[in-house]
Design an enzyme around this catalytic site. Structure first.
Site, PDB file in Angstrom:
ATOM      1  N   LYS A   1      65.069  18.882  29.352  1.00 27.75           N
ATOM      2  CA  LYS A   1      64.774  20.194  29.932  1.00 27.75           C
ATOM      3  C   LYS A   1      63.285  20.435  29.769  1.00 27.75           C
ATOM      4  O   LYS A   1      62.747  20.357  28.658  1.00 27.75           O
ATOM      5  CB  LYS A   1      65.543  21.318  29.241  1.00 27.75           C
ATOM      6  CG  LYS A   1      65.170  22.681  29.853  1.00 27.75           C
ATOM      7  CD  LYS A   1      66.051  23.816  29.376  1.00 27.75           C
ATOM      8  CE  LYS A   1      65.615  24.358  28.038  1.00 27.75           C
ATOM      9  NZ  LYS A   1      66.335  25.601  27.689  1.00 27.75           N
TER      10      LYS A   1
ATOM     11  N   HIS B   1      66.091  39.945  27.201  1.00 27.47           N
ATOM     12  CA  HIS B   1      66.842  39.229  28.240  1.00 27.47           C
ATOM     13  C   HIS B   1      68.073  38.520  27.668  1.00 27.47           C
ATOM     14  O   HIS B   1      69.173  38.615  28.207  1.00 27.47           O
ATOM     15  CB  HIS B   1      65.903  38.221  28.906  1.00 27.47           C
ATOM     16  CG  HIS B   1      66.543  37.421  29.980  1.00 27.47           C
ATOM     17  ND1 HIS B   1      66.909  37.965  31.192  1.00 27.47           N
ATOM     18  CD2 HIS B   1      66.912  36.116  30.030  1.00 27.47           C
ATOM     19  CE1 HIS B   1      67.467  37.033  31.946  1.00 27.47           C
ATOM     20  NE2 HIS B   1      67.478  35.897  31.267  1.00 27.47           N
ATOM     21  N   GLN B   2      67.887  37.805  26.558  1.00 24.07           N
ATOM     22  CA  GLN B   2      68.989  37.005  26.004  1.00 24.07           C
ATOM     23  C   GLN B   2      70.076  37.876  25.364  1.00 24.07           C
ATOM     24  O   GLN B   2      71.238  37.461  25.259  1.00 24.07           O
ATOM     25  CB  GLN B   2      68.477  36.029  24.935  1.00 24.07           C
ATOM     26  CG  GLN B   2      67.396  35.067  25.382  1.00 24.07           C
ATOM     27  CD  GLN B   2      67.895  34.057  26.391  1.00 24.07           C
ATOM     28  OE1 GLN B   2      69.080  33.702  26.415  1.00 24.07           O
ATOM     29  NE2 GLN B   2      67.006  33.577  27.238  1.00 24.07           N
TER      30      GLN B   2
ATOM     31  N   ASN C   1      66.457  47.640  17.661  1.00 22.91           N
ATOM     32  CA  ASN C   1      65.416  46.831  18.296  1.00 22.91           C
ATOM     33  C   ASN C   1      64.045  47.369  17.929  1.00 22.91           C
ATOM     34  O   ASN C   1      63.863  48.575  17.755  1.00 22.91           O
ATOM     35  CB  ASN C   1      65.596  46.825  19.827  1.00 22.91           C
ATOM     36  CG  ASN C   1      64.779  45.726  20.479  1.00 22.91           C
ATOM     37  OD1 ASN C   1      64.731  44.611  19.964  1.00 22.91           O
ATOM     38  ND2 ASN C   1      64.136  46.025  21.587  1.00 22.91           N
TER      39      ASN C   1
ATOM     40  N   SER D   1      61.864  37.822  19.496  1.00 22.72           N
ATOM     41  CA  SER D   1      60.723  36.904  19.381  1.00 22.72           C
ATOM     42  C   SER D   1      59.818  37.356  18.248  1.00 22.72           C
ATOM     43  O   SER D   1      58.610  37.204  18.315  1.00 22.72           O
ATOM     44  CB  SER D   1      59.964  36.872  20.710  1.00 22.72           C
ATOM     45  OG  SER D   1      59.679  38.197  21.136  1.00 22.72           O
TER      46      SER D   1
ATOM     47  N   MET E   1      69.364  33.663  16.364  1.00 18.20           N
ATOM     48  CA  MET E   1      69.150  32.880  17.576  1.00 18.20           C
ATOM     49  C   MET E   1      67.722  32.938  18.106  1.00 18.20           C
ATOM     50  O   MET E   1      67.360  32.184  19.001  1.00 18.20           O
ATOM     51  CB  MET E   1      70.099  33.369  18.676  1.00 18.20           C
ATOM     52  CG  MET E   1      71.568  33.361  18.301  1.00 18.20           C
ATOM     53  SD  MET E   1      72.169  31.756  17.739  1.00 18.20           S
ATOM     54  CE  MET E   1      71.962  30.777  19.226  1.00 18.20           C
TER      55      MET E   1
ATOM     56  N   THR F   1      64.609  32.552  16.535  1.00 19.85           N
ATOM     57  CA  THR F   1      63.541  31.717  16.005  1.00 19.85           C
ATOM     58  C   THR F   1      63.717  30.275  16.466  1.00 19.85           C
ATOM     59  O   THR F   1      64.630  29.577  16.017  1.00 19.85           O
ATOM     60  CB  THR F   1      63.510  31.805  14.467  1.00 19.85           C
ATOM     61  OG1 THR F   1      63.234  33.162  14.113  1.00 19.85           O
ATOM     62  CG2 THR F   1      62.437  30.907  13.881  1.00 19.85           C
ATOM     63  N   ASP F   2      62.844  29.872  17.381  1.00 20.03           N
ATOM     64  CA  ASP F   2      62.948  28.521  17.953  1.00 20.03           C
ATOM     65  C   ASP F   2      61.596  27.824  17.973  1.00 20.03           C
ATOM     66  O   ASP F   2      61.389  26.872  18.701  1.00 20.03           O
ATOM     67  CB  ASP F   2      63.548  28.593  19.363  1.00 20.03           C
ATOM     68  CG  ASP F   2      62.750  29.502  20.286  1.00 20.03           C
ATOM     69  OD1 ASP F   2      61.757  30.093  19.825  1.00 20.03           O
ATOM     70  OD2 ASP F   2      63.111  29.610  21.470  1.00 20.03           O
TER      71      ASP F   2
HETATM   72  P1  NAD Z   1      62.577  38.977  25.641  1.00 25.95           P
HETATM   73  O1  NAD Z   1      61.080  38.896  25.788  1.00 25.95           O
HETATM   74  O2  NAD Z   1      63.398  39.392  26.785  1.00 25.95           O
HETATM   75  O3  NAD Z   1      62.916  39.960  24.410  1.00 25.95           O
HETATM   76  C1  NAD Z   1      62.176  39.874  23.218  1.00 25.95           C
HETATM   77  C2  NAD Z   1      62.901  40.609  22.108  1.00 25.95           C
HETATM   78  O4  NAD Z   1      62.115  40.503  20.906  1.00 25.95           O
HETATM   79  C3  NAD Z   1      63.061  42.106  22.366  1.00 25.95           C
HETATM   80  O5  NAD Z   1      64.223  42.561  21.725  1.00 25.95           O
HETATM   81  C4  NAD Z   1      61.811  42.683  21.712  1.00 25.95           C
HETATM   82  O6  NAD Z   1      61.934  44.059  21.393  1.00 25.95           O
HETATM   83  C5  NAD Z   1      61.751  41.809  20.465  1.00 25.95           C
HETATM   84  N1  NAD Z   1      60.422  41.781  19.869  1.00 25.95           N
HETATM   85  C6  NAD Z   1      59.242  41.546  20.496  1.00 25.95           C
HETATM   86  N2  NAD Z   1      58.230  41.619  19.626  1.00 25.95           N
HETATM   87  C7  NAD Z   1      58.790  41.890  18.414  1.00 25.95           C
HETATM   88  C8  NAD Z   1      58.263  42.082  17.111  1.00 25.95           C
HETATM   89  N3  NAD Z   1      56.947  42.019  16.867  1.00 25.95           N
HETATM   90  N4  NAD Z   1      59.130  42.330  16.084  1.00 25.95           N
HETATM   91  C9  NAD Z   1      60.471  42.397  16.314  1.00 25.95           C
HETATM   92  N5  NAD Z   1      61.023  42.227  17.543  1.00 25.95           N
HETATM   93  C10 NAD Z   1      60.183  41.983  18.565  1.00 25.95           C
HETATM   94  O7  NAD Z   1      63.007  37.555  25.083  1.00 25.95           O
HETATM   95  P2  NAD Z   1      64.437  36.839  25.182  1.00 25.95           P
HETATM   96  O8  NAD Z   1      64.462  35.994  26.397  1.00 25.95           O
HETATM   97  O9  NAD Z   1      65.504  37.818  24.956  1.00 25.95           O
HETATM   98  O10 NAD Z   1      64.335  35.823  23.943  1.00 25.95           O
HETATM   99  C11 NAD Z   1      64.406  36.327  22.610  1.00 25.95           C
HETATM  100  C12 NAD Z   1      64.064  35.201  21.658  1.00 25.95           C
HETATM  101  O11 NAD Z   1      65.066  34.174  21.748  1.00 25.95           O
HETATM  102  C13 NAD Z   1      62.729  34.497  21.930  1.00 25.95           C
HETATM  103  O12 NAD Z   1      62.087  34.247  20.704  1.00 25.95           O
HETATM  104  C14 NAD Z   1      63.145  33.199  22.591  1.00 25.95           C
HETATM  105  O13 NAD Z   1      62.188  32.174  22.430  1.00 25.95           O
HETATM  106  C15 NAD Z   1      64.414  32.920  21.823  1.00 25.95           C
HETATM  107  N6  NAD Z   1      65.337  31.974  22.470  1.00 25.95           N
HETATM  108  C16 NAD Z   1      65.997  31.128  21.651  1.00 25.95           C
HETATM  109  C17 NAD Z   1      66.886  30.215  22.189  1.00 25.95           C
HETATM  110  C18 NAD Z   1      67.659  29.296  21.292  1.00 25.95           C
HETATM  111  O14 NAD Z   1      68.290  28.371  21.784  1.00 25.95           O
HETATM  112  N7  NAD Z   1      67.701  29.532  20.014  1.00 25.95           N
HETATM  113  C19 NAD Z   1      67.072  30.156  23.581  1.00 25.95           C
HETATM  114  C20 NAD Z   1      66.399  31.076  24.385  1.00 25.95           C
HETATM  115  C21 NAD Z   1      65.530  31.998  23.811  1.00 25.95           C
END
Ligand code: NAD
Length: 319
Positions: free
Chosen positions: A66, A136-137, A158, A197, A217, A219-220
């Site tokens: 990917k 989003h997730q 949040n 994130s 989920m 922290t990646d």
């Molecule tokens: P998004 O940008 O739509 O949402 C980000 C989230 O993080 C929101 O809830 C936001 O309020 C919060 N956030 C942002 N800054 C912050 C801070 N300083 N302190 C606390 N919270 C904060 O992102 P998303 O697409 O929902 O992804 C969320 C996380 O999941 C990302 O870190 C992404 O890389 C990770 N992710 C992990 C996997 C996996 O397989 N583990 C897969 C996809 C995404």
């Protein structure tokens, strides 16, 4: 080579399909029939991240990668910030077999991993689901969690509280009451999903009651952090892949501080394959460190290709 475009994925792969595909992959990893290649992740500047997650599943006959990343300027262009595409190859010949839109698949396979951990590790009578994160997730995570336990209520916190009403709408779609709460009230949750994130811990050990299952989920990558490392020392820790957990996952911080050792972390696949126990008591805290492995992407992309072929929807091209 078949092309399965992004716009077809929603009709081809369900949350149930993703759950089954990812669960089979985790078990294959535990049986050493499948393995992930090292993750490549590069900062491109201006907040852009790009990388590759790849692997080989001998049992499932899958080889692929990917390619994707995070492009913060996309929202202004009317496209999603996270962009990814999965490429599949014939493991015997190396010939490309498919190119599959990976955006929705990423959300589905990530939510599936979290739901698998809840299914295998949460107490059977879990009633309150705690959501930390509302991006989003988070919506996918909430829907997938609700499939595996009969939750009666969702509580959410949040960092950006204005995003919580959207998560409340998802809970309402599922017929579940939703309450936005201070993070201390996560102590009322039986299951907590963290999907942010965040660069620093939001959820502290004191915010988590005995017997809770956590799916961490968000922290990646190096430098992200959602929970206090002391929580990992208090919990039985599970992961999708130990190598990723200790380097780019939530466990990176507890490992760096010497609070837990690599040997303390159990692959969830070992539980699925019957090679390791899951939850051992009602009072035990279980924590799944979901880092996201390439084999998850290949598994759901493979499911998409099979469905597209069955329905005659895949576009065939010579390369
Ligand atoms: P998004 O940008 O739509 O949402 C980000 C989230 O993080 C929101 O809830 C936001 O309020 C919060 N956030 C942002 N800054 C912050 C801070 N300083 N302190 C606390 N919270 C904060 O992102 P998303 O697409 O929902 O992804 C969320 C996380 O999941 C990302 O870190 C992404 O890389 C990770 N992710 C992990 C996997 C996996 O397989 N583990 C897969 C996809 C995404």
């Amino acid at each position: 080579m078949l092309i399965v475009p992004e716009k077809l994925i929603a009709d081809l792969v369900s949350a149930e399909d993703a759950f089954a595909a990812v669960e089979a992959t985790f078990a294959a990893m535990a049986r050493d029939e499948a393995y992930n290649f090292p993750v490549v992740r590069e900062a491109l500047g201006e907040g852009r991240q790009y990388g590759f997650k790849s692997g080989l599943d001998r049992a499932g006959g899958m080889l692929g990668v990917k390619a994707g990343g995070y492009f913060p300027g996309n929202m202004a262009r009317g496209i999603t910030n996270h962009q990814s595409t999965v490429y599949l190859f014939d493991p015997d010949t190396g010939r490309p077999t498919a190119m599959v839109g990976g955006n929705l698949l990423t959300a589905l396979r990530t939510a599936a991993a979290s739901a698998i951990s809840i299914d295998r590790l949460a107490r059977a009578n879990a009633k309150v689901l705690g959501m930390v994160g509302a991006g989003h997730q988070a919506a996918f995570q909430l829907r997938a969690a609700a499939r595996v336990r009969r939750f009666e209520k969702v509580i959410g916190w949040n960092y950006h509280p204005d995003m919580l009403p959207r998560l409340g709408e998802v809970a309402a779609e599922l017929g579940l009451p939703f309450e936005a709460v201070p993070i201390e009230r996560m102590a009322e949750a039986d299951v907590i999903v963290t999907i942010t994130s965040s660069p620093a811990a939001s959820l502290m050990s004191a915010h988590v009651a005995p017997g809770t299952h956590l799916a961490c989920m968000g922290t990646d990558t190096i430098g992200k952090q959602e929970v206090e490392p002391a929580l990992l020392a208090r919990a039985r820790v599970f992961t999708d892949e130990v190598g990723q957990s200790v380097t780019i996952g939530e466990a990176q911080h507890a490992i760096a501080q010497g609070l837990i050792a690599t040997a303390d972390i159990t692959p969830i696949g070992a539980v699925i394959a019957g090679l390791a126990p899951g939850r051992q008591s009602d009072g035990q805290i279980t924590l799944f460190d979901g880092t996201g492995v390439g084999l998850q992407d290949l598994a759901v992309a493979g499911a998409a290709v099979r469905r597209a072929e069955e329905r005659g929807l895949a576009v065939s091209v010579e390369v």
